[in-house]
Design a protein around this motif. Structure first.
Motif, mmCIF file in Angstrom:
data_model
loop_
_atom_site.group_PDB
_atom_site.id
_atom_site.type_symbol
_atom_site.label_atom_id
_atom_site.label_comp_id
_atom_site.label_asym_id
_atom_site.label_seq_id
_atom_site.Cartn_x
_atom_site.Cartn_y
_atom_site.Cartn_z
ATOM 1 N N LEU A 102 23.023 32.257 34.441
ATOM 2 C CA LEU A 102 24.460 31.966 34.304
ATOM 3 C C LEU A 102 25.241 32.501 35.496
ATOM 4 N N ARG A 103 24.874 33.667 35.976
ATOM 5 C CA ARG A 103 25.583 34.259 37.117
ATOM 6 C C ARG A 103 25.508 33.349 38.333
ATOM 7 N N GLN A 104 24.318 32.839 38.608
ATOM 8 C CA GLN A 104 24.162 31.935 39.747
ATOM 9 C C GLN A 104 24.914 30.628 39.533
ATOM 10 N N ALA A 105 24.925 30.135 38.290
ATOM 11 C CA ALA A 105 25.612 28.877 38.003
ATOM 12 C C ALA A 105 27.113 29.012 38.225
ATOM 13 N N VAL A 106 27.695 30.127 37.790
ATOM 14 C CA VAL A 106 29.119 30.374 38.002
ATOM 15 C C VAL A 106 29.421 30.462 39.492
ATOM 16 N N ARG A 107 28.605 31.207 40.195
ATOM 17 C CA ARG A 107 28.833 31.385 41.637
ATOM 18 C C ARG A 107 28.643 30.078 42.409
ATOM 19 N N ARG A 108 27.719 29.249 41.945
ATOM 20 C CA ARG A 108 27.513 27.962 42.617
ATOM 21 C C ARG A 108 28.761 27.100 42.484
ATOM 22 N N ARG A 109 29.399 27.123 41.316
ATOM 23 C CA ARG A 109 30.649 26.380 41.154
ATOM 24 C C ARG A 109 31.711 26.897 42.125
ATOM 25 N N LEU A 110 31.851 28.218 42.189
ATOM 26 C CA LEU A 110 32.866 28.793 43.066
ATOM 27 C C LEU A 110 32.584 28.454 44.520
ATOM 28 N N GLU A 111 31.342 28.579 44.927
ATOM 29 C CA GLU A 111 30.968 28.302 46.314
ATOM 30 C C GLU A 111 31.205 26.834 46.667
ATOM 31 N N THR A 112 30.922 25.938 45.719
ATOM 32 C CA THR A 112 31.135 24.508 45.957
ATOM 33 C C THR A 112 32.616 24.216 46.150
ATOM 34 N N LEU A 113 33.457 24.778 45.274
ATOM 35 C CA LEU A 113 34.897 24.574 45.395
ATOM 36 C C LEU A 113 35.428 25.119 46.717
ATOM 37 N N ALA A 114 34.980 26.317 47.080
ATOM 38 C CA ALA A 114 35.436 26.917 48.335
ATOM 39 C C ALA A 114 35.012 26.071 49.530
ATOM 40 N N ASP A 115 33.806 25.553 49.479
ATOM 41 C CA ASP A 115 33.299 24.743 50.596
ATOM 42 C C ASP A 115 34.087 23.440 50.732
ATOM 43 N N VAL A 116 34.331 22.749 49.614
ATOM 44 C CA VAL A 116 35.020 21.459 49.655
ATOM 45 C C VAL A 116 36.474 21.618 50.094
#
Length: 320
Positions: A259-273
């Motif tokens: 879950l920790r990685q899944a949450v961070r992946r969402r944040l990283e994707t938003l920041a990148d886009v």
């Protein structure tokens, strides 16, 4: 049209009844008592004819209607600070990446909106596969960027919001606070972050949709595109919009191997886009998570599961 023709969904009654009213605004019970007559008056004055069963959001009645301008929806909102400027934001966006506003009656908190495909949400699109989840997060990032505008003078500011939050955090950190079950370190970190952000002169520069998540994105059949609804706005910055995306479609997070990685992946994707600095995005999301948990603890009926989710996501963002 008689008020008896307007049916108020039971779930809307349940949701609004537990909302904490803002100062000077009606309680959920008071508004619900007036809602059938209010809805009938809106239908009559805008020459609208009901065109299907009522729908609802978290704080609004949504009526499919036929209007002189074609098929539309009439939306009547429970008066609350976050929804006060929805019609203004929709006027500013003028249908570009957001639902199109056809008419507004701010005194009644009523709007006439274009009819979108209410049965096709980005939340449904994201369900079922990791690819769908990643694509949906990217789509949300694209919408956040498309809705970005210079902040208008009428919008409430993130600076004022953070000052109020800092006061709330001081109360929560006091020895006699009833928020003893809340992780103290998380409260202390949130207070420090709020103080640091308040030194930034550019904090209030952009108009931000603060409730943009998978469930608040519907499909516009013509020309075929995703658009935002339920415009709750603040003069803030794009990173302030990320937190709802981290929480929405919770079952997908629960199914994740980590879950920790899944949450961070969402944040990283938003920041990148969106081009938002990742550390900045993390700080803003942490503040909103703590704030929402404190708000939830003040509700007439506390949703303990929601508090747990908020704290869980905040912990997932902590550290490196």
């Amino acid at each position: 049209m008689p008020s008896a023709d307007v049916i108020i969904p039971d779930e809307l009654v349940r949701l609004v009844s537990r909302h904490v009213p803002d100062p000077g605004m009606p309680t959920g019970a008071d508004w619900l008592d007036r809602l059938p007559a209010l809805a009938s008056a809106v239908l009559q004055e805008w020459d609208l004819e009901l065109d299907g069963p009522p729908r609802h959001g978290y704080s609004a009645l949504v009526l499919p209607v036929r209007s002189p301008r074609g098929r539309a929806v009439a939306k009547i909102v429970w008066p609350h600070t976050e929804g006060r400027d929805e019609h203004r934001a929709l006027q500013l966006w003028n249908g570009r990446s957001a639902v199109r506003l056809l008419a507004a009656d701010p005194a009644r908190w009523a709007m006439l909106l274009e009819r979108l495909d209410a049965d096709r949400t980005l939340e449904q699109e994201a369900a079922g596969s990791a690819l769908g989840e990643l694509t949906a997060t990217e789509d949300l990032g694209v919408l956040i960027t498309a809705l970005d505008r210079s902040a208008p003078p009428w919008a409430d500011t993130l600076s004022d919001h953070l000052r109020e939050l800092r006061t709330d955090l001081d109360v929560a950190l006091a020895p006699a606070s009833n928020a003893v079950a809340f992780p103290r370190r998380m409260l202390e970190e949130a207070r420090a972050l709020a103080s640091d952000l308040l030194t930034d002169n550019g904090l209030d520069a952009r108009l931000t949709h603060t409730d943009l998540h998978h469930g608040n994105v519907l499909w516009r059949p013509d020309p075929g595109e995703w658009v935002a609804i339920d415009a709750s706005v603040l003069a803030a910055e794009p990173g302030w919009a990320f937190q709802p995306v981290l929480l929405n479609t919770w079952p997908a997070l629960e199914r994740a191997t980590n879950l920790r990685q899944a949450v961070r992946r969402r944040l990283e994707t938003l920041a990148d886009v969106t081009g938002v600095d990742l550390d900045r995005a993390r700080a803003l999301a942490h503040l909103r998570l703590v704030r929402d948990a404190l708000w939830e603890l003040e509700a007439a009926e506390v949703d303990r599961m929601q508090v747990t989710r908020l704290v869980t996501v905040a912990k997932a963002l902590a550290g490196r």
